[in-house]
Design a protein around this motif. Sequence first.
Motif, PDB file in Angstrom:
ATOM      1  N   SER A  51       0.826  -1.208   0.000  1.00  0.00           N
ATOM      2  CA  SER A  51       0.000   0.000   0.000  1.00  0.00           C
ATOM      3  C   SER A  51       0.857   1.253   0.000  1.00  0.00           C
ATOM      4  O   SER A  51       0.497   2.252  -0.584  1.00  0.00           O
ATOM      5  N   GLU A  52       2.024   1.207   0.650  1.00  0.00           N
ATOM      6  CA  GLU A  52       2.901   2.368   0.668  1.00  0.00           C
ATOM      7  C   GLU A  52       3.673   2.509  -0.635  1.00  0.00           C
ATOM      8  O   GLU A  52       3.866   3.597  -1.134  1.00  0.00           O
ATOM      9  N   SER A  53       4.131   1.412  -1.213  1.00  0.00           N
ATOM     10  CA  SER A  53       4.965   1.499  -2.401  1.00  0.00           C
ATOM     11  C   SER A  53       4.157   1.796  -3.657  1.00  0.00           C
ATOM     12  O   SER A  53       4.686   2.330  -4.617  1.00  0.00           O
ATOM     13  N   ASP A  54       2.859   1.480  -3.673  1.00  0.00           N
ATOM     14  CA  ASP A  54       2.021   1.748  -4.834  1.00  0.00           C
ATOM     15  C   ASP A  54       1.422   3.146  -4.814  1.00  0.00           C
ATOM     16  O   ASP A  54       0.862   3.595  -5.803  1.00  0.00           O
ATOM     17  N   ALA A  55       1.528   3.838  -3.707  1.00  0.00           N
ATOM     18  CA  ALA A  55       0.918   5.152  -3.581  1.00  0.00           C
ATOM     19  C   ALA A  55       1.760   6.199  -4.295  1.00  0.00           C
ATOM     20  O   ALA A  55       2.985   6.157  -4.271  1.00  0.00           O
ATOM     21  N   ASP A  56       1.082   7.137  -4.951  1.00  0.00           N
ATOM     22  CA  ASP A  56       1.771   8.241  -5.599  1.00  0.00           C
ATOM     23  C   ASP A  56       2.009   9.342  -4.573  1.00  0.00           C
ATOM     24  O   ASP A  56       1.118   9.687  -3.806  1.00  0.00           O
ATOM     25  N   ILE A  57       3.202   9.895  -4.593  1.00  0.00           N
ATOM     26  CA  ILE A  57       3.530  10.982  -3.683  1.00  0.00           C
ATOM     27  C   ILE A  57       3.040  12.285  -4.293  1.00  0.00           C
ATOM     28  O   ILE A  57       3.381  12.620  -5.423  1.00  0.00           O
ATOM     29  N   GLU A  58       2.217  12.989  -3.542  1.00  0.00           N
ATOM     30  CA  GLU A  58       1.694  14.266  -4.016  1.00  0.00           C
ATOM     31  C   GLU A  58       2.606  15.409  -3.608  1.00  0.00           C
ATOM     32  O   GLU A  58       2.899  16.306  -4.389  1.00  0.00           O
ATOM     33  N   LYS A  59       3.095  15.376  -2.360  1.00  0.00           N
ATOM     34  CA  LYS A  59       3.893  16.478  -1.859  1.00  0.00           C
ATOM     35  C   LYS A  59       4.702  15.998  -0.660  1.00  0.00           C
ATOM     36  O   LYS A  59       4.247  15.152   0.104  1.00  0.00           O
ATOM     37  N   ILE A  60       5.896  16.537  -0.489  1.00  0.00           N
ATOM     38  CA  ILE A  60       6.722  16.267   0.684  1.00  0.00           C
ATOM     39  C   ILE A  60       6.889  17.597   1.408  1.00  0.00           C
ATOM     40  O   ILE A  60       7.271  18.595   0.798  1.00  0.00           O
ATOM     41  N   VAL A  61       6.587  17.606   2.709  1.00  0.00           N
ATOM     42  CA  VAL A  61       6.701  18.824   3.497  1.00  0.00           C
ATOM     43  C   VAL A  61       7.673  18.553   4.638  1.00  0.00           C
ATOM     44  O   VAL A  61       7.539  17.561   5.351  1.00  0.00           O
ATOM     45  N   ILE A  62       8.638  19.438   4.796  1.00  0.00           N
ATOM     46  CA  ILE A  62       9.605  19.334   5.891  1.00  0.00           C
ATOM     47  C   ILE A  62       9.323  20.466   6.860  1.00  0.00           C
ATOM     48  O   ILE A  62       9.315  21.635   6.475  1.00  0.00           O
ATOM     49  N   PHE A  63       9.064  20.116   8.117  1.00  0.00           N
ATOM     50  CA  PHE A  63       8.791  21.109   9.153  1.00  0.00           C
ATOM     51  C   PHE A  63      10.053  21.294   9.985  1.00  0.00           C
ATOM     52  O   PHE A  63      10.667  20.327  10.432  1.00  0.00           O
ATOM     53  N   TYR A  64      10.423  22.541  10.217  1.00  0.00           N
ATOM     54  CA  TYR A  64      11.590  22.868  11.022  1.00  0.00           C
ATOM     55  C   TYR A  64      11.144  23.285  12.414  1.00  0.00           C
ATOM     56  O   TYR A  64      10.015  23.741  12.612  1.00  0.00           O
ATOM     57  N   LYS A  65      12.034  23.136  13.393  1.00  0.00           N
ATOM     58  CA  LYS A  65      11.697  23.435  14.780  1.00  0.00           C
ATOM     59  C   LYS A  65      11.357  24.904  15.001  1.00  0.00           C
ATOM     60  O   LYS A  65      10.679  25.237  15.953  1.00  0.00           O
TER      61      LYS A  65
END
Length: 122
Positions: free
Chosen positions: A99-113
């Motif tokens: 389920s994780e490997s077949d999913a398309d990534i829409e966006k990656i968000v990196i939150f900083y402290k």
Amino acid sequence: MINSVEFTKRLQKVIDHYGETASSFAEKIGVQRSSISHILSGRNKPSLDFVMKVLHAYPEVELYWLMNGKGSFPQISKISESPNSNTTAPPQNQQLSNSESDADIEKIVIFYKDGTFKSYKP
């Protein structure tokens, strides 16, 4: 928009998970006891500052889970941190489920402290 009733349930789950009282939880995140009481009773909605204080005091709590109920708490798998680096990376040789490997990534968000973030689209 945040569902205040569901947010309250998730916040109570965090408090219970760590064996805190509302008073000790408030002290640990650096807010007044009345703030916790008002949020748990539904009188007030949580501010961004409040949410960030929870995440800072309890790094195991995921922002997306706390805000929207998506994901899990406590986290099922931890991300390991390299002792010589300030960045985190997934454990080597970790296999993804179908389920994780077949999913398309829409966006990656990196939150900083410091409260800032960067968003990347593939």
